[in-house]
Design a protein around this motif. Structure first.
Motif, short mmCIF file in Angstrom:
data_model
loop_
_atom_site.label_atom_id
_atom_site.label_comp_id
_atom_site.label_asym_id
_atom_site.label_seq_id
_atom_site.Cartn_x
_atom_site.Cartn_y
_atom_site.Cartn_z
N MET A 246 0.84 -1.21 0.00
CA MET A 246 0.00 0.00 0.00
C MET A 246 0.88 1.26 0.00
N THR A 247 0.45 2.27 -0.76
CA THR A 247 1.26 3.49 -0.86
C THR A 247 1.08 4.36 0.38
N ARG A 248 2.09 5.17 0.61
CA ARG A 248 2.00 6.09 1.74
C ARG A 248 0.89 7.11 1.54
N GLU A 249 0.34 7.59 2.62
CA GLU A 249 -0.68 8.64 2.57
C GLU A 249 -0.03 9.99 2.32
N ARG A 250 -0.87 10.97 2.03
CA ARG A 250 -0.38 12.35 1.95
C ARG A 250 -0.18 12.91 3.35
N ARG A 251 0.82 13.76 3.48
CA ARG A 251 0.97 14.51 4.73
C ARG A 251 0.24 15.84 4.55
N VAL A 252 -0.58 16.18 5.52
CA VAL A 252 -1.34 17.43 5.43
C VAL A 252 -0.67 18.49 6.30
N ILE A 253 -0.39 19.65 5.69
CA ILE A 253 0.22 20.76 6.45
C ILE A 253 -0.72 21.96 6.39
N THR A 254 -1.05 22.49 7.55
CA THR A 254 -2.01 23.60 7.58
C THR A 254 -1.40 24.90 8.11
N GLY A 255 -0.18 24.82 8.67
CA GLY A 255 0.37 26.01 9.31
C GLY A 255 1.47 26.68 8.51
N PHE A 256 1.42 28.01 8.40
CA PHE A 256 2.44 28.76 7.69
C PHE A 256 3.81 28.58 8.33
N SER A 257 3.83 28.37 9.66
CA SER A 257 5.12 28.33 10.36
C SER A 257 5.67 26.91 10.44
N ASN A 258 5.01 25.97 9.80
CA ASN A 258 5.52 24.60 9.76
C ASN A 258 6.95 24.56 9.21
N PRO A 259 7.84 23.81 9.85
CA PRO A 259 9.25 23.79 9.40
C PRO A 259 9.41 23.33 7.95
N THR A 260 8.57 22.42 7.50
CA THR A 260 8.66 21.96 6.10
C THR A 260 8.32 23.10 5.15
N VAL A 261 7.30 23.89 5.49
CA VAL A 261 6.95 25.04 4.66
C VAL A 261 8.13 26.01 4.60
N LYS A 262 8.74 26.24 5.75
CA LYS A 262 9.90 27.16 5.77
C LYS A 262 11.05 26.61 4.91
N ALA A 263 11.28 25.32 5.00
CA ALA A 263 12.37 24.72 4.23
C ALA A 263 12.08 24.79 2.73
N LEU A 264 10.83 24.57 2.35
CA LEU A 264 10.47 24.64 0.94
C LEU A 264 10.60 26.08 0.43
N ARG A 265 10.10 26.99 1.24
CA ARG A 265 10.14 28.40 0.85
C ARG A 265 11.58 28.88 0.70
N ALA A 266 12.45 28.35 1.56
CA ALA A 266 13.87 28.76 1.51
C ALA A 266 14.50 28.41 0.17
N LEU A 267 13.94 27.45 -0.55
CA LEU A 267 14.50 27.05 -1.85
C LEU A 267 14.37 28.15 -2.90
N ARG A 268 13.63 29.22 -2.59
CA ARG A 268 13.62 30.37 -3.50
C ARG A 268 14.93 31.14 -3.43
N GLU A 269 15.72 30.89 -2.38
CA GLU A 269 17.00 31.60 -2.27
C GLU A 269 18.15 30.69 -2.67
N LYS A 270 19.08 31.26 -3.44
CA LYS A 270 20.16 30.47 -4.01
C LYS A 270 20.98 29.74 -2.94
N LYS A 271 21.31 30.44 -1.85
CA LYS A 271 22.20 29.79 -0.86
C LYS A 271 21.53 28.57 -0.25
N HIS A 272 20.21 28.64 -0.07
CA HIS A 272 19.51 27.48 0.48
C HIS A 272 19.39 26.36 -0.55
N ARG A 273 19.21 26.74 -1.83
CA ARG A 273 19.19 25.72 -2.88
C ARG A 273 20.52 24.97 -2.93
N LYS A 274 21.61 25.74 -2.88
CA LYS A 274 22.93 25.11 -2.98
C LYS A 274 23.20 24.24 -1.75
#
Lengths: 269, 269
Positions: free
Chosen positions: A1-29
């Motif tokens: 069986m495949t994994r379920e989706r993870r649901v994120i509802t908060g702007f301050s969630n660390p995953t959201v912050k990490a994804l958003r950081a990928l807009r900056e070159k230093k974080h991408r690198k």
């Protein structure tokens, strides 16, 4: 069986912050990852063998078979699927009207050594190109003219920036990308067959009907300074486009396209 | 004796606010004015007979004879010269590293009736083009290929936006600009000589060597939707560029340039 989706509802969630950081070159690198958005673009990527490590879906999206195919591919390759609000997706991609889906990809190998120059008749080369939109547009044009890829010389904009990926319209996944200093590129070029052609203003012949030869490397320079003299003089061929007005240059991505299409027509004729 | 410069030191000065407001379309339309920046661009404007109503200089700039010539031209035509800090100039133009000079110009007449179609062999036409950078790039390309100007059909980006003016590299002052709805443009076009050519994907012949005829109107469509079917079918000629990769279209400004240069070459041959 495949994994379920993870649901994120908060702007301050660390995953959201990490994804958003990928807009900056230093974080991408630092992460070795980049963001791409949109169902069509992610489908192009999948069909070219690039499946995102993480897929982010907006919760109120229309169902679509290509979206389901994408989700299945991500799960099958062990990636994660995250479901979140359109507002949070907008915060991640930095776009007011975000696409319903975004993906995180590992950056590609951009070494010259990984390029197979015989794999295509045309290669685009940009020197110190600073505008990520121009860079993405060159990738898109490269796809259209059947180029093998884009070689970035010296300090160019980041081809994995959100703006470049967006402007490439998916060509970031179909074109090879290499990054090198000029003093690495020149010996590499001269270590095999290859004609280096510059869009130039001086000591140049008309671009129309010039003696192009495959593999042809089409070189354009920085948006405001053009190419350094030494680089121009190292070219096998310098060609110039008509300039009928007051301006003495074209937009860099436009110059690459006009010249690239001319090379394509001449090599095909 | 000429008027002195007015010195402005405060960010909250009403003139600063009014100048800054010109970055927004509604304020540009209300004032009938637009902003342009940079010594080279303002010099191009002056040499084409466009002198700014207001000239804004950064106080710590290097002296330059072209800057003096500009200041004299503004004073001679009864305009105002303002001196302010680089920070305030940056706030006005919205650019982190502003040019040392900016100017305010009255918007031009953009009616179709003001165009002299016989004045050039090529005209660029954009339909619902939304990106001001693409629009400015089309103006720049138009200047290079000796086009008469750019005709904007339906709801396009504003050619007098800071982004479009910047991307035009001065061509906003050398190219005529007209704005019209399709149902105004089509009767105007058919009221005189003119071949309407679309960059198209279907029912099209190769763009290379197609039977272009002057005055040739080169039409490109919206960035994501392309041209409406009815507009394509109203064209005298539909041509297509090779698409060797996965993508089925080019960037709009790139398509206009590749096609525009081809028309120029065919008309000249």
């Amino acid at each position: 069986m495949t994994r379920e989706r993870r649901v994120i509802t908060g702007f301050s969630n660390p995953t959201v912050k990490a994804l958003r950081a990928l807009r900056e070159k230093k974080h991408r690198k630092a992460a070795g990852k980049f963001l791409a958005e949109g169902l069509r673009l992610l489908t192009d990527a999948r069909e070219c063998g690039h499946v995102p490590e993480t897929l982010v879906l907006a919760d109120r999206r229309d169902p679509h078979p290509l979206l389901s195919a994408l989700e299945e591919a991500v799960k099958a390759s062990g990636g994660e699927v995250i479901e979140t609000s359109a507002d949070i997706l907008s915060k991640i991609t930095g776009k007011d009207n975000p696409q319903a889906v975004a993906g995180v990809f590992g950056e590609f190998d951009t070494s010259l050594a990984a390029l197979d120059r015989g794999g295509a008749d045309i290669w685009l080369v940009a020197q110190a190109l600073r505008d990520p939109g121009n860079l993405g547009t060159m990738l898109r044009t490269g796809d259209a003219i059947g180029a093998g890829g884009l070689i970035l010389i010296d300090d160019c904009a980041d081809p994995f920036s959100v703006e470049a990926v967006r402007a490439s319209m998916g060509a970031v996944f179909t074109q090879r990308i290499a990054q090198a200093r000029w003093d690495e590129f020149e010996p590499w070029l001269r270590g095999g067959p290859g004609q280096l052609v510059a869009a130039s203003l001086r000591d140049a012949q008309p671009y129309r009907g010039a003696p192009y030869a495959a593999p042809c490397f089409v070189l354009v320079g920085n948006e405001s300074r053009g190419l350094p003299d030494a680089y121009e003089m190292a070219c096998d061929l310098r060609v110039t486009m008509p300039m009928k007005g007051r301006a003495d240059s074209l937009n860099a991505a436009v110059a690459a396209a006009v010249l690239g299409y001319e090379v394509l027509a001449e090599l095909d004729s």
